[in-house]
Write an enzyme that holds these catalytic residues in place. Structure first.
Site, PDB file in Angstrom:
ATOM      1  N   TYR C 101       5.879  -5.963  -3.531  1.00 10.30           N
ATOM      2  CA  TYR C 101       6.832  -6.823  -3.941  1.00 10.30           C
ATOM      3  C   TYR C 101       6.581  -8.306  -3.607  1.00 10.30           C
ATOM      4  O   TYR C 101       6.174  -8.682  -2.565  1.00 10.30           O
ATOM      5  CB  TYR C 101       8.167  -6.447  -3.158  1.00 10.30           C
ATOM      6  N   GLU C 189      10.926 -12.561  -9.777  1.00  9.89           N
ATOM      7  CA  GLU C 189      10.179 -11.659  -9.089  1.00  9.89           C
ATOM      8  C   GLU C 189       9.188 -10.936  -9.630  1.00  9.89           C
ATOM      9  O   GLU C 189       9.509 -10.678 -11.176  1.00  9.89           O
ATOM     10  CB  GLU C 189      11.496 -10.333  -8.721  1.00  9.89           C
TER      11      GLU C 189
END
Lengths: 379, 290, 379, 290
Positions: C101, C189
């Protein structure tokens, strides 16, 4: 590294600075052709790395294409400060209302790029600084923030009362700053920045000096180097990764480190000699550098004696010794050589030199005295 | 006593596995410097010379070893980042040996280290040495001798020359500092003079300047106003061709052309000793140590 | 402003982030055609502004073009969190080795963009933060310096031991940061950042939220808004320069200022009512805004009473009064209205309202109580 | 006494000839604020309302008038530059009223003003008022009354509401400060609480927060640790739908979801009074002034 006016203008134009149309010519016929396409009066401007082109007759106003051809004929091939003019810029002649000066340099004291602007443009800014310093506004730029609009406007209003011109100038400052940073400059100038009678802003001349340390990471900029307009021995030295400046004396100096190199030249002078050059072989050890250094120095017919002054730190003195041996084997020296070596691997270096018929000392003062005497024809 | 480094200096070497880095790492270790860590991205976990742990980042190195000083031997394109990393990772002294760092990089590095209260020496400098205690950089250890003289210089090999002359004459040094000759560097003459003035072991100072800029003039002003200890100065480049090492515009800003004559005049006005040749330091310093 | 995955990926790709090839389809036939051109297995992914698309069945793996057509048929038109899927992204399915991530948000506490990276990617980062916070590395970025290589490398090594992957990830962080700044994001993201079995890095999903305040100066980004995927009344309100959020209650609220608007809703609740909306008419006076506010609120059939609560500072209460009169003349109200006005030009406002048959008070507490009672069918 | 501004405040108004700027310039002048200068590029040399000199730049304004405070009414695209200009030009307090400043602009403005030691209030704030002395911004003067209560709030009109209630009840204020509701602003609750604690005239503080972020929790912590004066708090947004004013990711970083319940709990833990409705401040503050 110096670049030509036409190259600096191209960079400035690509960053949004308004520049009069122009093209480079290497022949009078080309100059005529360019002037013909513009169909207006043009300026023919010598492209050399030297100031005072105008005074030297290297910048001419031409009413007609025929005129441009004639002026180009006179300028191409002329010498300005020892440099031969190989190219001219043929550019649309601007109508000039007022002239201002805008420049940026990297300033040691503030450790920042600093703008210098003055409404007294068109002339030497050094002269303005000397006679009417209050006519120059200095604005340092914090590169972390870039050039803020308020500082650009402050400069704009310093140059022009009219808000439209002030805004236009502010935009030009921001474009100039962007170009300065993008090209890795140590200096960038627009002089003069012109207001035309119709109220337009135009950068009529542009200059840029590039930080040599930027060139490795900016191949586009490095490609702008014009070796034909530089001293051939300095070009040669640079290509061999040596820092070399040719002088008029007869003691050829090969030293490691700029400070020691200057101190060595000073000492040559102190003992009544004249250094033939500044030459710094730099910090890293490489016999090849020494070979190149000797080649470059011996190419100068004025050189009557060669002085090596090496204090080995990073530089290994045995590498230097090997370089001397290799170079002189390939091309036997025609002038005497004095070698001073001390520091890293000194003993090994001395051994190499002795085995190959050289003598060397470890004392700078005596070495310099000896070289000066030899250059004067002594022993 | 000494300035900036001493036997408690715990050093991390950035670029320890490179050509220059590994060579000088060994030199420093031989000299007795506490080399506690090296950094080379991708070699974290390995050991240099079987003893010094290598880390991927300066952060890791400082965390694991408590290094308080860093020395940088990475190539010019990476030097600015290396200086900032060291400052961010928490060392208090960063010494950058790398030559050829673009000056515009330094306009960013300088405020970065300043706002962290970190001392930067260099770039393009030979580093510093406290004879008998610690050496950080490339100054040859064997030319130095412990003693009472503080040495500060803008040049590398010229420093060696002067230090060597002093040592041969039996005059030792507290600390020798090469501040580097680049237009923008982290530590200037005044910083060093101030430190030497405060250091009880330093009894006299040898200072080697160059043409260009006004650092020497400002240093002379500082000597005049703030220093009780004797200072002897030298300027390299008295015969250098004008305009080759600095542009006109720089001279305009500083209100000075940065010539040797001007600098020597400032030295004289400050009551400093003036060494005409590098070797003249010996007698001038000796006289001031009595 | 939310943008779709495919839009975010396009921005990331243009900044150098490696993204698997993909195209948008609005019909099953298009989805099939796209899958055919790729000639590999694909993912068909619902493009809606909602999290949890996977769990809702909006993301499917398809081995063949026929499969892609079938899955697209199922996904197009489905509802995810009340939003209808109008578009799918058909993208080459990546072979997944590991998943990480990588995200950036603007952080209030440090007042900087802050990176969050974790080797535990592919799942909700909130979950990682709650259960294994040590698996997240936070790296604030000082925008004055940008993201330095050393910080990017630090994150790279936090994710991967291998230096090649660490360097690759560091580059991706720098590209992501550039995209974040260029697009004016408040969040960006990549989740997951994938290492393929052959050792390549790929951003398999991308998300961006844009700061609404950036849109005026970034028309390219503003043009990415997909109004079809938003609540129509909120779109309407935004186009009228109102901040409006639809809720489930029956007291329609028109307030100036976000704080007072929230406090008003709280007070409605305090007195046993339920607000039908959050509506901030903002600071500047403009009767037109009031007209639009009334139109939007009365369109909600749940609304049983309307409450105006205006404290005039920048807002002139007479402008509000004029707006109420104009709006209700054009479209007479079918529900009761309670008006509380105080502050700038209060007397003039009261006069305008009284002359047009409205009553108004200057006390917030009683106005709210009255509105709650009226919404409940009282008087 | 008061905080941040008083009758010695000399104000320059950036954007004085704009719609909002000119309206509020007049309001501030009527209230008695010393408006010494205005700035509108291109209108330098003119006068506002025949009395206030207008300058092209804040630098010129500060130089000519000695202004020590600036208030900004320029449109959002120019607001960041205006804040930096004011800070660079040498005022000590910058108040930015402008709403809609991109938050990434503020990530740059914030360190800029900090490193100059300049206080920034806002952006997106109503400004501040010291009743009877000076008003900088847009808080309506007639709703205020000199007295012993310090007011600090993240919201504009909600501040007016509470101040108005206090004034109607005869409870006056030392200074009312609207810090603004943007994610990144120059002055936070703690800065104001600290100032009020130090101000001898302030006897109690009314503080209005909102959902989102953790400023209120940190303020409560500060109250607990450092404040002797009583503080009464309120949180707007108890019924606001979750996740509409702040993202999940923000909550992760702060380790908090920023809900009203959480904030009110922090207030209670700090021994603060809690005002359930805006109007409840009156009795809670009155009780604490006794």
């Amino acid at each position: 590294m110096n670049i030509h006016e036409y190259q600096a203008k191209e960079i400035l134009r690509s960053h949004g600075v308004p520049i009069p149309p122009g093209e480079v010519a290497t022949t009078p016929a080309q100059a005529e052709a360019i002037a013909t396409t513009y169909g207006t009066a043009v300026m023919v401007k010598a492209q050399v790395h030297a100031g005072g082109r105008g005074k030297a007759g290297g910048v001419k106003f031409c009413k007609t294409p025929a005129d441009a051809k004639e002026k180009a004929t006179a300028i191409l091939g002329m010498k300005i400060k020892d440099l031969t003019v190989e190219k001219v810029l043929v550019t649309v002649a601007a109508d000039i209302g007022t002239e201002a000066y805008v420049g940026i340099i990297v300033d040691r004291a503030t450790k920042k790029p600093v703008f210098m602007v003055s409404a007294a443009g068109g002339i030497d800014i050094e002269e303005v600084a000397a006679t009417t310093p209050e006519k120059i506004l200095y604005v340092p730029v914090d590169v972390r923030y870039g050039l803020p609009t308020y500082d650009a406007m402050r400069m704009g209003f310093f140059l022009y009362e009219d808000v439209k011109l002030a805004r236009g100038a502010a935009k030009i400052m921001q474009h100039l700053y962007a170009a300065f940073m993008a090209a890795g400059c140590s200096l960038a100038e627009i002089n003069p920045l012109v207001v035309t009678p119709t109220g337009d802003l135009l950068a009529v001349d542009g200059k840029m000096v590039i930080d040599d340390n930027e060139l490795d990471r900016k191949p586009d900029i490095a490609a702008l180097r014009d070796e034909s307009s530089e001293e051939p021995s300095e070009v040669d030295a640079r290509n061999a990764n040596l820092t070399f400046i040719k002088l008029d004396g007869n003691v050829g100096c090969v030293v490691n480190g700029a400070g020691l190199a200057m101190a060595t030249m000073d000492l040559v002078k102190y003992y009544g000699g004249e250094p033939a050059n500044f030459l710094d072989i730099g910090g890293s050890s490489n016999p090849e550098k020494v070979v190149n250094a000797l080649r470059i120095i011996t190419a100068d017919k004025n050189v009557k004696a060669i002085l090596f002054n090496i204090f080995g730190g990073i530089t290994r003195t045995d590498d230097v010794a090997n370089g001397i041996v290799t170079a002189t084997k390939a091309n036997p020296l025609k002038v005497p050589i004095v070698i001073r070596l001390t520091g890293t691997n000194e003993e090994l270096a001395m051994k190499i030199l002795t085995e190959n018929g050289f003598t060397a000392s470890s004392d700078m003062d005596t070495a310099v005295q000896q070289a000066v005497a030899l250059a004067k024809g002594g022993k | 006593m000494s300035v900036f480094i001493d036997k408690n200096t715990k050093l991390v070497i950035q670029g320890i596995t490179g050509r220059d880095g590994s060579f000088h790492a060994k030199q420093m270790m031989e000299y007795g410097t506490q080399v506690v860590a090296g950094v080379t991205p991708g070699k974290g976990g390995q050991k240099f010379e079987g003893t010094v742990p290598i880390f991927n980042t300066v952060f890791d190195a400082v965390k694991a070893t408590g290094a308080n000083t860093s020395v940088i031997y990475v190539p010019p394109p990476f030097a600015a980042d290396a200086m900032m990393e060291a400052a961010a990772a928490g060392v208090s002294l960063v010494v950058c040996i790398t030559e050829g760092v673009p000056v515009l990089d330094m306009t960013k590095v300088y405020p970065f280290v300043k706002e962290r209260g970190v001392r930067l020496l260099g770039p393009n400098c030979p580093g510093l040495i406290t004879p008998g205690e610690s050496k950080v950089g490339i100054i040859p250890g064997r030319i130095c001798l412990p003693g009472p003289v503080g040495v500060v210089s803008r040049s590398g090999t010229l420093t060696y020359e002067v230090v060597y002359q002093l040592t041969r004459a039996g005059i030792g040094q507290t600390t020798c500092v090469g501040i580097g000759g680049d237009p923008i560097n982290g530590t200037n003459f005044i910083d060093c003079l101030e430190a030497f003035e405060k250091d009880p072991a330093t009894k006299a100072i040898a200072m080697m300047g160059e043409i260009g800029g006004t650092d020497e003039q400002e240093a002379a002003e500082y000597v005049k106003k703030h220093m009780k200890k004797p200072v002897v100065g030298f300027i390299a480049g008295q015969t250098a061709p004008p305009g080759r090492r600095m542009g006109h515009a720089g001279a305009i800003i500083s209100g000075s052309s940065g010539t040797a004559a001007e600098k020597l005049e400032a030295f004289a006005a400050a009551g400093m000793g003036i060494s005409k040749r590098p070797m003249d330091f010996v007698e001038l310093i000796r006289a001031r140590l009595k």
